[in-house]
Design a protein around this motif. Structure first.
Motif, PDB file in Angstrom:
ATOM      1  N   GLY A 145      -7.308  -0.541 -19.822  1.00 27.46           N
ATOM      2  CA  GLY A 145      -7.396   0.574 -20.753  1.00 27.46           C
ATOM      3  C   GLY A 145      -6.781   1.864 -20.249  1.00 27.46           C
ATOM      4  N   GLU A 146      -6.470   1.934 -18.966  1.00 27.69           N
ATOM      5  CA  GLU A 146      -5.822   3.132 -18.450  1.00 27.69           C
ATOM      6  C   GLU A 146      -4.391   3.193 -18.976  1.00 27.69           C
ATOM      7  N   VAL A 147      -3.977   4.382 -19.387  1.00 26.13           N
ATOM      8  CA  VAL A 147      -2.586   4.636 -19.781  1.00 26.13           C
ATOM      9  C   VAL A 147      -2.137   5.830 -18.959  1.00 26.13           C
ATOM     10  N   ARG A 148      -1.265   5.574 -18.004  1.00 27.24           N
ATOM     11  CA  ARG A 148      -0.901   6.560 -16.990  1.00 27.24           C
ATOM     12  C   ARG A 148       0.468   7.170 -17.275  1.00 27.24           C
ATOM     13  N   GLN A 149       0.514   8.498 -17.278  1.00 27.13           N
ATOM     14  CA  GLN A 149       1.811   9.171 -17.342  1.00 27.13           C
ATOM     15  C   GLN A 149       2.460   9.108 -15.974  1.00 27.13           C
ATOM     16  N   GLN A 150       3.760   8.857 -15.959  1.00 35.07           N
ATOM     17  CA  GLN A 150       4.484   8.748 -14.694  1.00 35.07           C
ATOM     18  C   GLN A 150       4.434  10.048 -13.898  1.00 35.07           C
ATOM     19  N   PHE A 151       4.120   9.914 -12.615  1.00 31.77           N
ATOM     20  CA  PHE A 151       4.279  10.999 -11.644  1.00 31.77           C
ATOM     21  C   PHE A 151       4.538  10.331 -10.305  1.00 31.77           C
ATOM     22  N   SER A 152       5.791  10.241  -9.915  1.00 28.30           N
ATOM     23  CA  SER A 152       6.137   9.502  -8.710  1.00 28.30           C
ATOM     24  C   SER A 152       7.119  10.289  -7.854  1.00 28.30           C
ATOM     25  N   VAL A 153       6.820  10.340  -6.567  1.00 31.00           N
ATOM     26  CA  VAL A 153       7.724  10.916  -5.592  1.00 31.00           C
ATOM     27  C   VAL A 153       8.442   9.744  -4.927  1.00 31.00           C
ATOM     28  N   CYS A 154       9.758   9.741  -4.985  1.00 26.99           N
ATOM     29  CA  CYS A 154      10.536   8.682  -4.339  1.00 26.99           C
ATOM     30  C   CYS A 154      11.040   9.217  -3.001  1.00 26.99           C
ATOM     31  N   LEU A 155      10.585   8.572  -1.929  1.00 25.23           N
ATOM     32  CA  LEU A 155      10.965   8.995  -0.584  1.00 25.23           C
ATOM     33  C   LEU A 155      12.019   8.063   0.002  1.00 25.23           C
ATOM     34  N   ARG A 156      12.887   8.629   0.809  1.00 24.38           N
ATOM     35  CA  ARG A 156      13.885   7.849   1.549  1.00 24.38           C
ATOM     36  C   ARG A 156      13.257   7.483   2.887  1.00 24.38           C
ATOM     37  N   ALA A 157      13.496   6.254   3.329  1.00 30.60           N
ATOM     38  CA  ALA A 157      12.926   5.816   4.599  1.00 30.60           C
ATOM     39  C   ALA A 157      13.950   5.024   5.388  1.00 30.60           C
ATOM     40  N   ARG A 158      13.670   4.925   6.678  1.00 28.29           N
ATOM     41  CA  ARG A 158      14.499   4.163   7.606  1.00 28.29           C
ATOM     42  C   ARG A 158      13.747   2.895   7.980  1.00 28.29           C
TER      43      ARG A 158
END
Length: 156
Positions: free
Chosen positions: A94-107
């Motif tokens: 039942g959860e409907v989540r609005q997008q909030f995402s931090v995309c990180l660069r990694a090694r």
């Protein structure tokens, strides 16, 4: 739990939550991108997930990558912040989540790709192989921004 990603869909349900999440863009020495096939929607994606209480976002990135792929990474930068209100995720509870995402660069540090409860398949993929996969448009945007190696992070 299953999920449905709604993107630019006027009939999508209205969000009832927003959660800080992270995705991780990492390449190996051959320029291949680490991707998972998600078990909840069977789409290919960067590893990632929700930030937990008491955790820095970079710690969440390292933890989620390890949990979903078996690969150890070190965060080196930021690809972008993705907050499109026209992208909502509907969960079977039942959860409907609005997008909030931090995309990180990694090694890449160590480890061999291995599936988990959240990933049915984990692979290093060359950029030319990505068009053969089913990838949600919002995830593909993050991947493309990571491949561009932008000077400034995307904010949108």
């Amino acid at each position: 739990m299953s999920r449905i990603d709604h993107f630019e869909n006027p009939d999508a349900p209205k969000p009832n939550s927003i959660v800080a999440a992270v995705s991780v863009f990492v390449q190996d020495g051959q320029g291949r991108v680490l991707l998972i096939e998600r078990t909840d929607n069977h789409l290919w994606a960067l590893p990632g997930g929700a930030q937990e209480f008491g955790e820095y976002i970079a710690e969440a990135a390292v933890r989620e990558t390890r949990e979903e792929t078996g690969v150890e990474v070190e965060v080196t930068g930021i690809v972008g912040i993705y907050t499109n209100p026209s992208h909502v995720v509907e969960y079977s509870d039942g959860e409907v989540r609005q997008q909030f995402s931090v995309c990180l660069r990694a090694r890449y540090v160590s480890g061999q790709p291995a599936p988990s409860d959240e990933s049915s398949e984990v692979r290093w993929l060359a950029p030319g192989e990505l068009s053969d996969l089913t990838i949600h448009p919002s995830m593909r945007l993050r991947i493309d921004h990571g491949l561009e190696d932008r000077q400034q992070p995307y904010i949108g």
